[in-house]
Motif scaffolding. Structure first.
Motif, PDB file in Angstrom:
ATOM      1  N   MET A 169       0.824  -1.214   0.000  1.00 36.31           N
ATOM      2  CA  MET A 169       0.000   0.000   0.000  1.00 36.31           C
ATOM      3  C   MET A 169       0.856   1.261   0.000  1.00 36.31           C
ATOM      4  O   MET A 169       0.522   2.251  -0.669  1.00 36.31           O
ATOM      5  CB  MET A 169      -0.946  -0.007   1.201  1.00 36.31           C
ATOM      6  CG  MET A 169      -1.854   1.211   1.280  1.00 36.31           C
ATOM      7  SD  MET A 169      -2.963   1.410  -0.144  1.00 36.31           S
ATOM      8  CE  MET A 169      -4.214   0.185   0.236  1.00 36.31           C
ATOM      9  N   TYR A 170       1.955   1.251   0.745  1.00 34.81           N
ATOM     10  CA  TYR A 170       2.822   2.435   0.779  1.00 34.81           C
ATOM     11  C   TYR A 170       3.375   2.737  -0.606  1.00 34.81           C
ATOM     12  O   TYR A 170       3.349   3.888  -1.065  1.00 34.81           O
ATOM     13  CB  TYR A 170       3.970   2.214   1.763  1.00 34.81           C
ATOM     14  CG  TYR A 170       5.050   3.278   1.699  1.00 34.81           C
ATOM     15  CD1 TYR A 170       4.871   4.507   2.310  1.00 34.81           C
ATOM     16  CD2 TYR A 170       6.239   3.036   1.011  1.00 34.81           C
ATOM     17  CE1 TYR A 170       5.849   5.493   2.246  1.00 34.81           C
ATOM     18  CE2 TYR A 170       7.218   4.009   0.938  1.00 34.81           C
ATOM     19  CZ  TYR A 170       7.032   5.234   1.561  1.00 34.81           C
ATOM     20  OH  TYR A 170       8.002   6.199   1.481  1.00 34.81           O
ATOM     21  N   THR A 171       3.868   1.714  -1.292  1.00 39.41           N
ATOM     22  CA  THR A 171       4.399   1.905  -2.644  1.00 39.41           C
ATOM     23  C   THR A 171       3.305   2.383  -3.585  1.00 39.41           C
ATOM     24  O   THR A 171       3.527   3.246  -4.445  1.00 39.41           O
ATOM     25  CB  THR A 171       5.014   0.601  -3.170  1.00 39.41           C
ATOM     26  OG1 THR A 171       5.988   0.125  -2.238  1.00 39.41           O
ATOM     27  CG2 THR A 171       5.676   0.810  -4.514  1.00 39.41           C
ATOM     28  N   THR A 172       2.092   1.851  -3.413  1.00 39.79           N
ATOM     29  CA  THR A 172       0.966   2.266  -4.239  1.00 39.79           C
ATOM     30  C   THR A 172       0.671   3.743  -4.053  1.00 39.79           C
ATOM     31  O   THR A 172       0.550   4.507  -5.024  1.00 39.79           O
ATOM     32  CB  THR A 172      -0.282   1.445  -3.889  1.00 39.79           C
ATOM     33  OG1 THR A 172      -0.004   0.058  -4.077  1.00 39.79           O
ATOM     34  CG2 THR A 172      -1.465   1.855  -4.761  1.00 39.79           C
ATOM     35  N   LEU A 173       0.551   4.181  -2.796  1.00 42.55           N
ATOM     36  CA  LEU A 173       0.237   5.585  -2.515  1.00 42.55           C
ATOM     37  C   LEU A 173       1.354   6.503  -2.993  1.00 42.55           C
ATOM     38  O   LEU A 173       1.100   7.580  -3.549  1.00 42.55           O
ATOM     39  CB  LEU A 173       0.002   5.777  -1.017  1.00 42.55           C
ATOM     40  CG  LEU A 173      -1.229   5.101  -0.433  1.00 42.55           C
ATOM     41  CD1 LEU A 173      -1.310   5.365   1.068  1.00 42.55           C
ATOM     42  CD2 LEU A 173      -2.500   5.574  -1.118  1.00 42.55           C
ATOM     43  N   SER A 174       2.593   6.089  -2.780  1.00 43.50           N
ATOM     44  CA  SER A 174       3.726   6.909  -3.201  1.00 43.50           C
ATOM     45  C   SER A 174       3.743   7.072  -4.715  1.00 43.50           C
ATOM     46  O   SER A 174       3.936   8.178  -5.236  1.00 43.50           O
ATOM     47  CB  SER A 174       5.034   6.266  -2.723  1.00 43.50           C
ATOM     48  OG  SER A 174       6.147   7.026  -3.143  1.00 43.50           O
TER      49      SER A 174
ATOM     50  N   LEU B   4       1.171   6.540  -6.967  1.00 45.35           N
ATOM     51  CA  LEU B   4      -0.009   7.221  -7.499  1.00 45.35           C
ATOM     52  C   LEU B   4      -0.034   8.701  -7.125  1.00 45.35           C
ATOM     53  O   LEU B   4      -0.491   9.531  -7.912  1.00 45.35           O
ATOM     54  CB  LEU B   4      -1.278   6.534  -7.003  1.00 45.35           C
ATOM     55  CG  LEU B   4      -1.554   5.141  -7.565  1.00 45.35           C
ATOM     56  CD1 LEU B   4      -2.858   4.591  -7.014  1.00 45.35           C
ATOM     57  CD2 LEU B   4      -1.606   5.167  -9.098  1.00 45.35           C
ATOM     58  N   SER B   5       0.455   9.037  -5.933  1.00 44.70           N
ATOM     59  CA  SER B   5       0.436  10.447  -5.533  1.00 44.70           C
ATOM     60  C   SER B   5       1.315  11.286  -6.448  1.00 44.70           C
ATOM     61  O   SER B   5       0.976  12.421  -6.791  1.00 44.70           O
ATOM     62  CB  SER B   5       0.874  10.597  -4.080  1.00 44.70           C
ATOM     63  OG  SER B   5       2.233  10.219  -3.911  1.00 44.70           O
ATOM     64  N   GLN B   6       2.436  10.731  -6.872  1.00 44.79           N
ATOM     65  CA  GLN B   6       3.319  11.458  -7.783  1.00 44.79           C
ATOM     66  C   GLN B   6       2.640  11.683  -9.129  1.00 44.79           C
ATOM     67  O   GLN B   6       2.827  12.720  -9.769  1.00 44.79           O
ATOM     68  CB  GLN B   6       4.626  10.686  -7.964  1.00 44.79           C
ATOM     69  CG  GLN B   6       5.468  10.610  -6.702  1.00 44.79           C
ATOM     70  CD  GLN B   6       6.688   9.722  -6.874  1.00 44.79           C
ATOM     71  OE1 GLN B   6       7.088   9.398  -7.977  1.00 44.79           O
ATOM     72  NE2 GLN B   6       7.284   9.327  -5.773  1.00 44.79           N
ATOM     73  N   THR B   7       1.835  10.700  -9.548  1.00 47.33           N
ATOM     74  CA  THR B   7       1.105  10.839 -10.816  1.00 47.33           C
ATOM     75  C   THR B   7      -0.043  11.825 -10.681  1.00 47.33           C
ATOM     76  O   THR B   7      -0.229  12.707 -11.520  1.00 47.33           O
ATOM     77  CB  THR B   7       0.563   9.468 -11.259  1.00 47.33           C
ATOM     78  OG1 THR B   7       1.660   8.566 -11.421  1.00 47.33           O
ATOM     79  CG2 THR B   7      -0.195   9.588 -12.566  1.00 47.33           C
ATOM     80  N   LEU B   8      -0.822  11.690  -9.594  1.00 49.15           N
ATOM     81  CA  LEU B   8      -1.997  12.531  -9.421  1.00 49.15           C
ATOM     82  C   LEU B   8      -1.643  13.996  -9.203  1.00 49.15           C
ATOM     83  O   LEU B   8      -2.426  14.885  -9.541  1.00 49.15           O
ATOM     84  CB  LEU B   8      -2.832  12.011  -8.242  1.00 49.15           C
ATOM     85  CG  LEU B   8      -3.451  10.620  -8.438  1.00 49.15           C
ATOM     86  CD1 LEU B   8      -4.129  10.155  -7.161  1.00 49.15           C
ATOM     87  CD2 LEU B   8      -4.436  10.620  -9.594  1.00 49.15           C
ATOM     88  N   GLU B   9      -0.448  14.259  -8.628  1.00 44.68           N
ATOM     89  CA  GLU B   9      -0.030  15.641  -8.410  1.00 44.68           C
ATOM     90  C   GLU B   9       0.123  16.409  -9.722  1.00 44.68           C
ATOM     91  O   GLU B   9       0.074  17.638  -9.747  1.00 44.68           O
ATOM     92  CB  GLU B   9       1.293  15.669  -7.637  1.00 44.68           C
ATOM     93  CG  GLU B   9       1.143  15.307  -6.158  1.00 44.68           C
ATOM     94  CD  GLU B   9       2.489  15.095  -5.485  1.00 44.68           C
ATOM     95  OE1 GLU B   9       3.532  15.214  -6.188  1.00 44.68           O
ATOM     96  OE2 GLU B   9       2.506  14.804  -4.281  1.00 44.68           O
ATOM     97  N   LYS B  10       0.306  15.686 -10.825  1.00 42.10           N
ATOM     98  CA  LYS B  10       0.535  16.321 -12.123  1.00 42.10           C
ATOM     99  C   LYS B  10      -0.762  16.579 -12.888  1.00 42.10           C
ATOM    100  O   LYS B  10      -0.738  17.154 -13.975  1.00 42.10           O
ATOM    101  CB  LYS B  10       1.462  15.436 -12.965  1.00 42.10           C
ATOM    102  CG  LYS B  10       2.820  15.166 -12.310  1.00 42.10           C
ATOM    103  CD  LYS B  10       3.627  14.173 -13.130  1.00 42.10           C
ATOM    104  CE  LYS B  10       4.951  13.837 -12.450  1.00 42.10           C
ATOM    105  NZ  LYS B  10       5.724  12.822 -13.209  1.00 42.10           N
ATOM    106  N   ILE B  11      -1.902  16.153 -12.333  1.00 43.51           N
ATOM    107  CA  ILE B  11      -3.165  16.308 -13.041  1.00 43.51           C
ATOM    108  C   ILE B  11      -3.650  17.744 -12.931  1.00 43.51           C
ATOM    109  O   ILE B  11      -3.771  18.292 -11.841  1.00 43.51           O
ATOM    110  CB  ILE B  11      -4.222  15.345 -12.466  1.00 43.51           C
ATOM    111  CG1 ILE B  11      -3.760  13.896 -12.642  1.00 43.51           C
ATOM    112  CG2 ILE B  11      -5.563  15.560 -13.148  1.00 43.51           C
ATOM    113  CD1 ILE B  11      -4.694  12.900 -12.005  1.00 43.51           C
ATOM    114  N   SER B  12      -3.955  18.350 -14.065  1.00 43.72           N
ATOM    115  CA  SER B  12      -4.453  19.726 -14.080  1.00 43.72           C
ATOM    116  C   SER B  12      -5.970  19.744 -13.976  1.00 43.72           C
ATOM    117  O   SER B  12      -6.640  18.701 -14.091  1.00 43.72           O
ATOM    118  CB  SER B  12      -4.030  20.416 -15.374  1.00 43.72           C
ATOM    119  OG  SER B  12      -4.672  19.809 -16.490  1.00 43.72           O
ATOM    120  N   VAL B  13      -6.531  20.934 -13.781  1.00 44.21           N
ATOM    121  CA  VAL B  13      -7.984  21.073 -13.755  1.00 44.21           C
ATOM    122  C   VAL B  13      -8.581  20.646 -15.094  1.00 44.21           C
ATOM    123  O   VAL B  13      -9.623  19.986 -15.151  1.00 44.21           O
ATOM    124  CB  VAL B  13      -8.378  22.529 -13.434  1.00 44.21           C
ATOM    125  CG1 VAL B  13      -9.892  22.709 -13.552  1.00 44.21           C
ATOM    126  CG2 VAL B  13      -7.897  22.913 -12.042  1.00 44.21           C
ATOM    127  N   GLY B  14      -7.903  20.993 -16.183  1.00 37.16           N
ATOM    128  CA  GLY B  14      -8.381  20.587 -17.505  1.00 37.16           C
ATOM    129  C   GLY B  14      -8.425  19.084 -17.652  1.00 37.16           C
ATOM    130  O   GLY B  14      -9.372  18.535 -18.244  1.00 37.16           O
TER     131      GLY B  14
END
Length: 420
Positions: free
Chosen positions: A72-77, A79-89
């Motif tokens: 789970m830790y590796t998963t969150l780490s 995915l969080s790096q990926t999700l941080e790059k998502i823009s409003v668009g």
């Protein structure tokens, strides 16, 4: 639009080391990855649409609409790096794709109740009143002593350990933490210790067993108090150690040589911090020491409480984190001369690593004991907290203070005597 296409839109088609699988048979990401995220039901979309961000994801996971295979830790780490790059668009384009699909649109329109393990609202009770604090503590700590034994290990210490070496065991690290607190407090045979928010009595028993100190611990968890009193009797420490089921504000004794607070400050609320330190100062004899050990925010620039956050809703209702500077100031201004302070956040990340491992090793037993929803809450909560300590989103500070006598002699060594 298949859910795999949604995933690809979110990640911009990047080679993310996660395999994504959905109930509709679609696949995306890196096939055969150690991390596999499964969308088991279209109703996961309802949680994600109505509670964007971590809370929606957590609700979908806790309720079983999303499954995570792998660490789970590796998963969150990852995915969080990926999700941080998502823009409003990006989010709007994903939402548009969801609305184009009749099944996903219907699922998104369905209002689902939060999972049943979400903490109840405080109602009309004033935040951090004795009754509301008791309810909050009951929600988190009175889960199952057996469950905590599996997660925490034999020490039953639910606070940050201190690792003397990188390869030290969790039990060695918890012993080292208790001994560090004892040395900072200068515990000696015959002294009296008050341990507030004592949990299952780890510090109380350590002080009695290792330093022959008469120790009193108090906790708002009835299950903790019952477990601790049984353990005290089994270890033959009843003449020195006691744990009571009570609010620390109801302790009537005073004149203690030392006070330890290990993991309580997070529960009392920022508005009560000055009174908390003043109260504990009043429990000490002149020259007595207090050690405050608690989770903090890195600074005071953000709110101390996030009422709609995952941890507040599922784990620590009404929990509040202050910055270390605020705590030191209030401790200083309410009767304590500050003599030592340190941040040991890396040790908490290591502690959580070991707790996560323990839960994984006892997963089937834990699910049988407390149910799948509570077990899932703990799995994502502990992994997320580990990530928070690693990334300096939260910290763990120990602050040592002395209640100076009239002579202003703090009774402290010229240099630190704990050497740990």
């Amino acid at each position: 639009m298949t859910l795999a296409k949604v995933f690809e839109r979110v990640t911009h088609g990047a080679d993310v080391p996660v395999e994504f699988a959905a109930y509709d048979g679609s696949r995306a990401g890196r096939h055969g990855s150690d991390i596999r995220v499964e969308i088991r039901s279209p109703y996961a979309i309802s949680y994600l649409v109505r509670s964007p961000g971590l809370l929606g994801l957590a609700r979908a996971y806790v309720s079983g609409h999303i499954e995570v295979r792998g660490d789970m830790y590796t998963t969150l780490s990852t995915l969080s790096q990926t999700l941080e790059k998502i823009s409003v668009g990006d989010r709007l384009r994903v939402l548009a794709g969801v609305l184009d699909d009749p099944l996903l649109r219907a699922a998104a329109a369905t209002r689902l109740d939060p999972p049943s393990v979400e903490a109840p609202k405080g109602g009309k009770l004033r935040r951090h009143s004795k009754r509301r604090d008791a309810k909050a503590i009951h929600h988190h700590y009175d889960v199952s002593n057996r469950f905590y034994e599996w997660v925490l290990g034999p020490s039953m210490a639910y606070t940050c350990a201190v690792y003397p070496e990188l390869d030290s065991s969790l039990e060695e690290a918890q012993f080292t933490k208790h001994e560090l607190v004892a040395r900072k407090l200068g515990l000696e045979p015959g002294m009296r210790l008050l341990d507030v928010g004592c949990g299952w009595g780890g510090m109380v028993m350590h002080a009695a067993r290792e330093h022959r100190v008469k120790a009193l611990g108090v906790t708002l968890s009835k299950q903790q108090a019952e477990w601790a009193q049984k353990a005290i009797a089994e270890q033959g420490l009843s003449d020195l150690a006691e744990v009571r089921y009570m609010d620390y504000r109801d302790v009537v004794e005073s004149g203690f040589d030392a006070v330890s607070s290990i993991g309580l400050t997070e529960h009392i609320g920022q508005a009560n911090v000055p009174g908390y330190f003043a109260f504990l100062n009043g429990k000490l004899r002149p020259g007595g020491r207090m050690l405050n050990h608690c989770i903090t925010r890195p600074d005071n620039l953000q709110p101390s409480i996030r009422p709609d956050g995952f941890i507040n809703r599922y784990v620590f209702p009404d929990g509040e984190l202050e910055g270390p500077g605020y705590l030191v100031t209030e401790m200083n201004d309410n009767g304590f001369e500050i003599r030592h302070e340190e941040n040991i956040r890396e040790h908490y990340a290591m502690t959580l690593r070991d707790w996560c491992r323990n839960l994984d090793e006892h997963w089937d037993e834990a699910v049988s004991e407390v149910g799948p929803e509570i077990a899932r809450v703990w799995r994502v909560y502990m992994a997320g907290c580990r990530l928070g300590f690693d990334r300096n989103m939260i910290q763990l500070h120990q602050v040592l203070g002395v209640k100076l006598p009239e002579s202003n002699d703090a009774g402290m060594p010229l240099r630190s005597a704990w050497g740990m």
